[in-house]
Design an enzyme around this catalytic site. Structure first.
Site, PDB file in Angstrom:
ATOM      1  N   HIS A   1     -60.682 -19.569 -19.224  1.00 53.57           N
ATOM      2  CA  HIS A   1     -60.299 -19.262 -18.211  1.00 53.57           C
ATOM      3  C   HIS A   1     -59.721 -17.692 -18.603  1.00 53.57           C
ATOM      4  O   HIS A   1     -59.306 -17.290 -19.681  1.00 53.57           O
ATOM      5  CB  HIS A   1     -59.148 -20.049 -17.802  1.00 53.57           C
ATOM      6  CG  HIS A   1     -57.938 -20.161 -18.735  1.00 53.57           C
ATOM      7  ND1 HIS A   1     -57.932 -21.022 -19.763  1.00 53.57           N
ATOM      8  CD2 HIS A   1     -56.859 -19.267 -18.685  1.00 53.57           C
ATOM      9  CE1 HIS A   1     -56.957 -20.613 -20.413  1.00 53.57           C
ATOM     10  NE2 HIS A   1     -56.263 -19.700 -19.831  1.00 53.57           N
TER      11      HIS A   1
ATOM     12  N   HIS B   1     -58.618 -11.205 -20.105  1.00 51.87           N
ATOM     13  CA  HIS B   1     -59.335 -11.706 -21.185  1.00 51.87           C
ATOM     14  C   HIS B   1     -59.649 -13.087 -21.232  1.00 51.87           C
ATOM     15  O   HIS B   1     -58.956 -13.853 -20.393  1.00 51.87           O
ATOM     16  CB  HIS B   1     -58.817 -11.326 -22.531  1.00 51.87           C
ATOM     17  CG  HIS B   1     -57.425 -12.162 -22.594  1.00 51.87           C
ATOM     18  ND1 HIS B   1     -56.320 -11.730 -22.023  1.00 51.87           N
ATOM     19  CD2 HIS B   1     -57.150 -13.287 -23.432  1.00 51.87           C
ATOM     20  CE1 HIS B   1     -55.424 -12.625 -22.405  1.00 51.87           C
ATOM     21  NE2 HIS B   1     -55.698 -13.539 -23.047  1.00 51.87           N
TER      22      HIS B   1
HETATM   23  P1  2AM Z   1     -54.341 -16.803 -22.828  1.00 49.54           P
HETATM   24  O1  2AM Z   1     -54.347 -16.528 -21.328  1.00 49.54           O
HETATM   25  O2  2AM Z   1     -54.312 -15.567 -23.634  1.00 49.54           O
HETATM   26  O3  2AM Z   1     -55.467 -17.696 -23.259  1.00 49.54           O
HETATM   27  C1  2AM Z   1     -51.150 -21.373 -21.226  1.00 49.54           C
HETATM   28  O4  2AM Z   1     -50.573 -21.300 -22.479  1.00 49.54           O
HETATM   29  C2  2AM Z   1     -52.040 -20.497 -20.986  1.00 49.54           C
HETATM   30  O5  2AM Z   1     -51.177 -19.301 -20.215  1.00 49.54           O
HETATM   31  C3  2AM Z   1     -52.839 -19.842 -21.922  1.00 49.54           C
HETATM   32  O6  2AM Z   1     -54.269 -19.485 -21.330  1.00 49.54           O
HETATM   33  C4  2AM Z   1     -52.273 -18.559 -22.421  1.00 49.54           C
HETATM   34  O7  2AM Z   1     -52.824 -17.333 -22.972  1.00 49.54           O
HETATM   35  C5  2AM Z   1     -51.395 -18.024 -21.160  1.00 49.54           C
HETATM   36  N1  2AM Z   1     -50.042 -17.601 -21.651  1.00 49.54           N
HETATM   37  C6  2AM Z   1     -49.123 -18.219 -22.308  1.00 49.54           C
HETATM   38  N2  2AM Z   1     -47.881 -17.718 -22.291  1.00 49.54           N
HETATM   39  C7  2AM Z   1     -48.234 -16.514 -21.647  1.00 49.54           C
HETATM   40  C8  2AM Z   1     -47.587 -15.139 -21.231  1.00 49.54           C
HETATM   41  N3  2AM Z   1     -46.230 -15.195 -21.622  1.00 49.54           N
HETATM   42  N4  2AM Z   1     -48.132 -14.205 -20.960  1.00 49.54           N
HETATM   43  C9  2AM Z   1     -49.087 -14.357 -20.170  1.00 49.54           C
HETATM   44  N5  2AM Z   1     -50.076 -15.415 -20.348  1.00 49.54           N
HETATM   45  C10 2AM Z   1     -49.642 -16.421 -21.253  1.00 49.54           C
END
Ligand code: 2AM
Length: 220
Positions: free
Chosen positions: A68, A152
């Site tokens: 995702h 991304h």
């Molecule tokens: P990602 O989008 O880079 O994959 C659950 O942890 C999801 O939320 C993951 O997909 C993660 O990274 C995203 N995520 C976790 N913490 C976050 C943050 N502080 N800011 C933005 N995205 C975050």
């Protein structure tokens, strides 16, 4: 009229359709396999040490579940701006809508492997205005980059690395590009591969991958 208030999820994002996830995973595996046998990659092995050493990238990076592109990490309401984002009209209106994400590049660092997403004007409506600014503490200067720079899909993380790192790694590479760093370029079949030092590789795809995805959210 029945009014149902939306409870705040863990995060919102575009979730790739299942068949598309398989295709993207395959493309990512191919990318890793290409790197592994590339002489210039072996020269700058992932640890940053300039010595030739075998590396199994598919072992090194652990998959992180459903593919995702996160728009907003809301953390069940605990994250800053979570309620405001959930309540936004455009978020409500486009919830459940399907669109194509354009995956324009693949990148790896010693921490993460990911795909860069080039958002359309329509998709940018769902992008939080402060997503890049929020990354300032990790990537100084990121706040000045165009909206959507952080978009991304996380494809994998090294042991002990959280997926949130993927966006920071991408922003860092974009900062280097903006500063005019040429890096070391190699032409390979799917596009131009650039080495930016410190184990950072970026493959700009000649043909972006179009990935059908649904804007939705996750509760765990
Ligand atoms: P990602 O989008 O880079 O994959 C659950 O942890 C999801 O939320 C993951 O997909 C993660 O990274 C995203 N995520 C976790 N913490 C976050 C943050 N502080 N800011 C933005 N995205 C975050």
């Amino acid at each position: 009229k029945l009014h149902v208030e939306m409870s705040i999820p863990l995060y919102f994002g575009w979730f790739l359709f299942y068949t598309v996830q398989d295709q993207v995973r395959e493309t990512a595996t191919k990318f890793l396999k290409t790197l592994e046998v590339l002489e210039s990659f072996k020269k700058h092995i992932i640890s940053g040490k300039e010595e030739a050493k075998e590396v199994d990238l598919e072992q090194y990076f652990k998959a992180k579940g459903t593919l995702h592109c996160t728009t907003k990490f809301t953390d069940y309401g605990k994250a800053e701006g979570a309620k405001e984002y959930t309540d936004k009209q455009v978020v409500q209106d486009l919830y459940g809508s399907v669109s194509d994400l354009s995956l324009s590049a693949l990148f790896i660092t010693p921490r993460t492997v990911g795909a860069r997403v080039s958002l359309s004007e329509d998709q940018l409506q769902l992008w939080p205005a402060d997503a890049e600014k929020e990354a300032e503490s990790e990537v100084p200067g990121a706040g000045a980059l165009p909206l959507g720079s952080r978009a991304h899909v996380t494809l994998g993380c090294a042991d002990g690395v959280q997926p949130v790192q993927t966006g920071f790694d991408l922003l860092q590479i974009i900062m280097l590009q903006k500063d005019g760093q040429q890096g070391e370029q190699v032409d390979i079949d799917p596009g131009t591969l650039t080495y930016y030092g410190e184990g950072r590789w970026y493959l700009a795809l000649k043909e972006p991958i179009s990935a059908t995805a649904c804007f939705s959210s996750i509760y765990k």
